[in-house]
Motif scaffolding. Structure first.
Motif, PDB file in Angstrom:
ATOM      1  N   HIS A  57       0.856  -1.187   0.000  1.00  0.00           N
ATOM      2  CA  HIS A  57       0.000   0.000   0.000  1.00  0.00           C
ATOM      3  C   HIS A  57       0.892   1.236   0.000  1.00  0.00           C
ATOM      4  CE1 HIS A  57      -3.499  -2.523   0.894  1.00  0.00           C
ATOM      5  NE2 HIS A  57      -2.745  -3.116   1.804  1.00  0.00           N
TER       6      HIS A  57
ATOM      7  N   PRO B 260      -1.334  -0.377  -6.533  1.00  0.00           N
ATOM      8  CA  PRO B 260      -1.632   0.077  -5.169  1.00  0.00           C
ATOM      9  C   PRO B 260      -0.403   0.377  -4.317  1.00  0.00           C
ATOM     10  CG  PRO B 260      -3.078  -1.738  -5.771  1.00  0.00           C
ATOM     11  CD  PRO B 260      -2.068  -1.629  -6.866  1.00  0.00           C
ATOM     12  N   GLN B 261       0.733  -0.205  -4.636  1.00  0.00           N
ATOM     13  CA  GLN B 261       1.913   0.013  -3.805  1.00  0.00           C
ATOM     14  C   GLN B 261       2.869   1.053  -4.383  1.00  0.00           C
ATOM     15  OE1 GLN B 261       3.022  -4.088  -3.948  1.00  0.00           O
ATOM     16  NE2 GLN B 261       4.778  -3.740  -5.289  1.00  0.00           N
TER      17      GLN B 261
ATOM     18  N   GLU C  93      -3.463   4.132 -10.440  1.00  0.00           N
ATOM     19  CA  GLU C  93      -4.791   3.524 -10.587  1.00  0.00           C
ATOM     20  C   GLU C  93      -4.915   2.776 -11.910  1.00  0.00           C
ATOM     21  OE1 GLU C  93      -4.249   6.652  -9.745  1.00  0.00           O
ATOM     22  OE2 GLU C  93      -4.976   6.775  -7.679  1.00  0.00           O
TER      23      GLU C  93
END
Length: 330
Positions: free
Chosen positions: A269, A304-305, A297
């Motif tokens: 994340h 996401p990371q 995105e």
């Protein structure tokens, strides 16, 4: 067994190599000779007398051990010095998505102080239907982007049949967590004489990691760095993996190879990457391997990371500040 010679070093090394040539397991580092499957009683008395120390209890990964190689290994590439008390930044997108994109990300990585550009051209994915990489085309784009920005390249090689191809474009081979115990691949990069970043497997112990590195060293390649990228535990509700910060100083005690922290894969994340990056530096990591993307995105892998450019620049600055504090303490 490791024999630490104090007298007639060159002469006695040659004798030991000749005496045990049939074993094919004689390793030399300066005045130290590691002999596998040899008993102390087999060593001639005059050589034993010429030794300051004979270490009989040695780890399986003897070439990785500080008992055999006490001083730190420093890896030098065209644009980077990895080890020697510095902090090497390696940054780029998870995958090389296009020529334009990798050129853009290389400029961002360079602005943050990275000297190594990362990007995957061959991607090991959980699903066979996910983006698998641009292969050689991606390697070409990656090399071009690095050269335009005065950077080195690190990219993953997935199997031994790709080693020769990837070697044409990269400065550092990356061995991914899934391939940490792909012994055919480890043997192949061991013969290639190009630095190797070996990632810790998802459920690997530190001894597993060191033993995997020994396959590379056994091929004659000692330009190895070890990457802590998090391990799989029961606690995966909030993070992708569990970042083992303690592994960094422990490995530094056990081995002479530089240790790199990969906070991106550890947590999965983006908002947790900077705290983990700073933690890795505080624990003594010789470098950071992080993922960046301007539009995570819509990234083709691991969006996401990935840190957006502004967040990456902030992370890099924080990491450098922590490193400077640690250097002042020393």
């Amino acid at each position: 067994m490791i024999i630490v010679l104090k007298e007639k070093v060159t002469e006695n090394i040659a004798r030991l190599q000749q005496l045990f040539a049939d074993r094919k397991q004689v390793f030399v580092h300066k005045n130290r000779v590691a002999l596998l499957a040899v008993e102390p009683s087999e060593i001639p008395a005059d050589i034993r007398a010429a030794a300051s120390e004979i270490i009989t209890k040695t780890p399986a990964a003897v070439q990785a051990s500080r008992l055999f190689h006490p001083e730190d290994t420093v890896i030098k590439t065209a644009h980077s010095v990895i080890g020697a008390g510095g902090l090497t930044l390696m940054a780029g997108p998870c995958s090389v998505e296009s020529r334009a994109h990798i050129l853009k990300m290389a400029a961002v990585a360079k602005k943050g102080g990275a000297t190594v550009l990362r990007g995957g051209a061959f991607k090991p994915r959980t699903s066979p239907y996910s983006f698998q990489g641009l292969e050689e085309e991606g390697l070409q784009y990656l090399r071009e982007a690095a050269d335009q920005n005065g950077m080195d390249v690190i990219t993953e090689v997935m199997d031994d049949e790709h080693v020769e191809l990837v070697a044409k474009y990269t400065d550092i081979f990356q061995i991914g967590a899934r391939n940490m115990q792909n012994f055919s691949l480890l043997k192949a990069v061991g013969k290639a004489q190009i630095p190797v970043a070996l990632k810790r497997g998802m459920s690997a112990t530190l001894d597993d990691l060191l033993n995997a590195s020994e396959y590379i060293a056994a091929g004659g390649n000692q330009q190895i760095m070890l990457v802590e990228r998090g391990i799989r535990t029961f606690a995966n509700k909030y993070t992708r993996n569990t970042f083992d910060a303690a592994a960094i100083p422990v490995l530094q005690q056990l081995t002479h190879y530089p240790v790199i922290a990969d906070p991106s894969h550890a947590v999965g994340h983006w908002d947790l990457v900077t705290p983990l990056a700073v933690t890795g530096v505080a624990a003594g990591a010789a470098g950071l391997l992080v993922e960046i993307h301007d539009d995570p995105e819509h990234a083709l892998s691991d969006g996401p990371q990935a840190l957006k450019p502004g967040k990456y620049l902030t992370m890099a600055q924080h990491a450098k500040e922590v490193h400077q504090v640690l250097a002042a303490w020393k």
